[in-house]
Design a protein around this motif. Structure first.
Motif, PDB file in Angstrom:
ATOM      1  N   ALA A  60      55.995  74.571  99.966  1.00 18.69           N
ATOM      2  CA  ALA A  60      54.707  75.191 100.273  1.00 18.69           C
ATOM      3  C   ALA A  60      54.564  75.456 101.768  1.00 18.69           C
ATOM      4  O   ALA A  60      54.861  74.591 102.593  1.00 18.69           O
ATOM      5  N   GLU A  61      54.128  76.668 102.080  1.00 18.75           N
ATOM      6  CA  GLU A  61      53.835  77.043 103.466  1.00 18.75           C
ATOM      7  C   GLU A  61      52.327  77.116 103.712  1.00 18.75           C
ATOM      8  O   GLU A  61      51.863  76.746 104.780  1.00 18.75           O
ATOM      9  N   VAL A  62      51.606  77.622 102.711  1.00 16.34           N
ATOM     10  CA  VAL A  62      50.153  77.746 102.796  1.00 16.34           C
ATOM     11  C   VAL A  62      49.576  77.299 101.464  1.00 16.34           C
ATOM     12  O   VAL A  62      50.029  77.731 100.406  1.00 16.34           O
ATOM     13  N   ALA A  64      45.810  76.794  99.546  1.00 18.03           N
ATOM     14  CA  ALA A  64      44.365  77.036  99.568  1.00 18.03           C
ATOM     15  C   ALA A  64      43.909  77.569 100.929  1.00 18.03           C
ATOM     16  O   ALA A  64      42.895  77.134 101.476  1.00 18.03           O
ATOM     17  N   GLY A  65      44.686  78.493 101.471  1.00 19.61           N
ATOM     18  CA  GLY A  65      44.309  79.137 102.722  1.00 19.61           C
ATOM     19  C   GLY A  65      44.613  78.347 103.980  1.00 19.61           C
ATOM     20  O   GLY A  65      44.332  78.817 105.079  1.00 19.61           O
ATOM     21  N   ARG A  66      45.185  77.168 103.842  1.00 19.58           N
ATOM     22  CA  ARG A  66      45.496  76.335 105.011  1.00 19.58           C
ATOM     23  C   ARG A  66      47.001  76.132 105.126  1.00 19.58           C
ATOM     24  O   ARG A  66      47.659  75.858 104.124  1.00 19.58           O
ATOM     25  N   PRO A  67      47.544  76.228 106.349  1.00 17.60           N
ATOM     26  CA  PRO A  67      48.978  75.990 106.518  1.00 17.60           C
ATOM     27  C   PRO A  67      49.334  74.562 106.102  1.00 17.60           C
ATOM     28  O   PRO A  67      48.548  73.631 106.302  1.00 17.60           O
ATOM     29  N   ALA A  68      50.512  74.408 105.524  1.00 18.52           N
ATOM     30  CA  ALA A  68      50.986  73.069 105.169  1.00 18.52           C
ATOM     31  C   ALA A  68      51.170  72.270 106.459  1.00 18.52           C
ATOM     32  O   ALA A  68      51.578  72.808 107.488  1.00 18.52           O
ATOM     33  N   ALA A 152      43.960  86.356  93.659  1.00 19.39           N
ATOM     34  CA  ALA A 152      43.973  85.813  95.020  1.00 19.39           C
ATOM     35  C   ALA A 152      45.075  84.757  95.143  1.00 19.39           C
ATOM     36  O   ALA A 152      45.349  84.011  94.202  1.00 19.39           O
ATOM     37  N   VAL A 153      45.677  84.692  96.307  1.00 18.90           N
ATOM     38  CA  VAL A 153      46.773  83.749  96.544  1.00 18.90           C
ATOM     39  C   VAL A 153      46.220  82.340  96.704  1.00 18.90           C
ATOM     40  O   VAL A 153      45.349  82.081  97.533  1.00 18.90           O
ATOM     41  N   LEU A 154      46.744  81.429  95.890  1.00 17.87           N
ATOM     42  CA  LEU A 154      46.394  80.008  95.977  1.00 17.87           C
ATOM     43  C   LEU A 154      47.395  79.244  96.838  1.00 17.87           C
ATOM     44  O   LEU A 154      47.016  78.402  97.647  1.00 17.87           O
ATOM     45  N   VAL A 155      48.684  79.527  96.615  1.00 20.84           N
ATOM     46  CA  VAL A 155      49.753  78.847  97.348  1.00 20.84           C
ATOM     47  C   VAL A 155      50.848  79.854  97.651  1.00 20.84           C
ATOM     48  O   VAL A 155      51.181  80.687  96.815  1.00 20.84           O
ATOM     49  N   ARG A 156      51.390  79.751  98.863  1.00 18.72           N
ATOM     50  CA  ARG A 156      52.573  80.540  99.223  1.00 18.72           C
ATOM     51  C   ARG A 156      53.716  79.562  99.462  1.00 18.72           C
ATOM     52  O   ARG A 156      53.602  78.654 100.270  1.00 18.72           O
ATOM     53  N   PHE A 157      54.804  79.761  98.696  1.00 12.07           N
ATOM     54  CA  PHE A 157      56.001  78.938  98.823  1.00 12.07           C
ATOM     55  C   PHE A 157      57.138  79.778  99.384  1.00 12.07           C
ATOM     56  O   PHE A 157      57.211  80.974  99.124  1.00 12.07           O
TER      57      PHE A 157
END
Length: 161
Positions: A60-62, A64-68, A152-157
């Protein structure tokens, strides 16, 4: 169901409506036909996209809109048999996943229950909530995006290479 490339679905609908109403001026029709052709599913279909998920580890990189958090690694691994596992940030998790075309949902998620300090616990809570809300996914430029029901994007991996 195929993924569209280059033209959002909403624009495709507008283009098709305009084409139906267009007078048959060759240049105008040709331009609209070219635009509508861009709406055709030319990317891999959902099954081929799902194959690209299996057996890979995603980080995970982001969430719920927050950076990991830099020192906290939240992961996802999807098996072809419909199993999912990973580290939520503090605890390991496991469960099932259903993938149908571009639709995706997680179920029967369980996790170990060790308490951890922040920012690990907050990140874990956000990831597990995002997995629970996931209704779709998209593979884009080497990233896996988990999407809610509205897209909408929840998580970006990113893939762990």
């Amino acid at each position: 169901m195929g993924a569209t490339v280059g033209v959002p679905v909403e624009e495709c609908s507008v283009l098709v409506k305009r084409l139906r109403k267009a007078s048959f001026v060759p240049a105008a029709v040709a331009g609209m036909l070219a635009a509508v052709a861009a709406c055709a599913p030319i990317a891999e279909d959902g099954d081929a996209a799902a194959e690209r998920l299996y057996g890979r580890d995603w980080i995970a990189e982001v969430i719920a809109g927050r950076p990991a958090a830099p020192a906290v690694e939240s992961t996802l691994s999807v098996a072809a048999g419909g199993k999912v596992s990973g580290n939520a940030g503090c605890n390991g998790y496991f469960g099932s996943v259903i993938i149908d075309g571009q639709a995706m949902s997680f179920g029967n998620l369980g996790a170990t229950k060790i308490a951890c300090p922040e920012p690990a616990m907050g990140q874990e809570d956000r990831l597990l909530a995002a997995l629970d809300s996931t209704r779709g996914y998209r593979l884009e430029n080497g990233t896996l995006l988990l999407l809610d029901g509205a897209g909408a994007v929840l998580v970006r991996f990113r893939e762990n290479l």
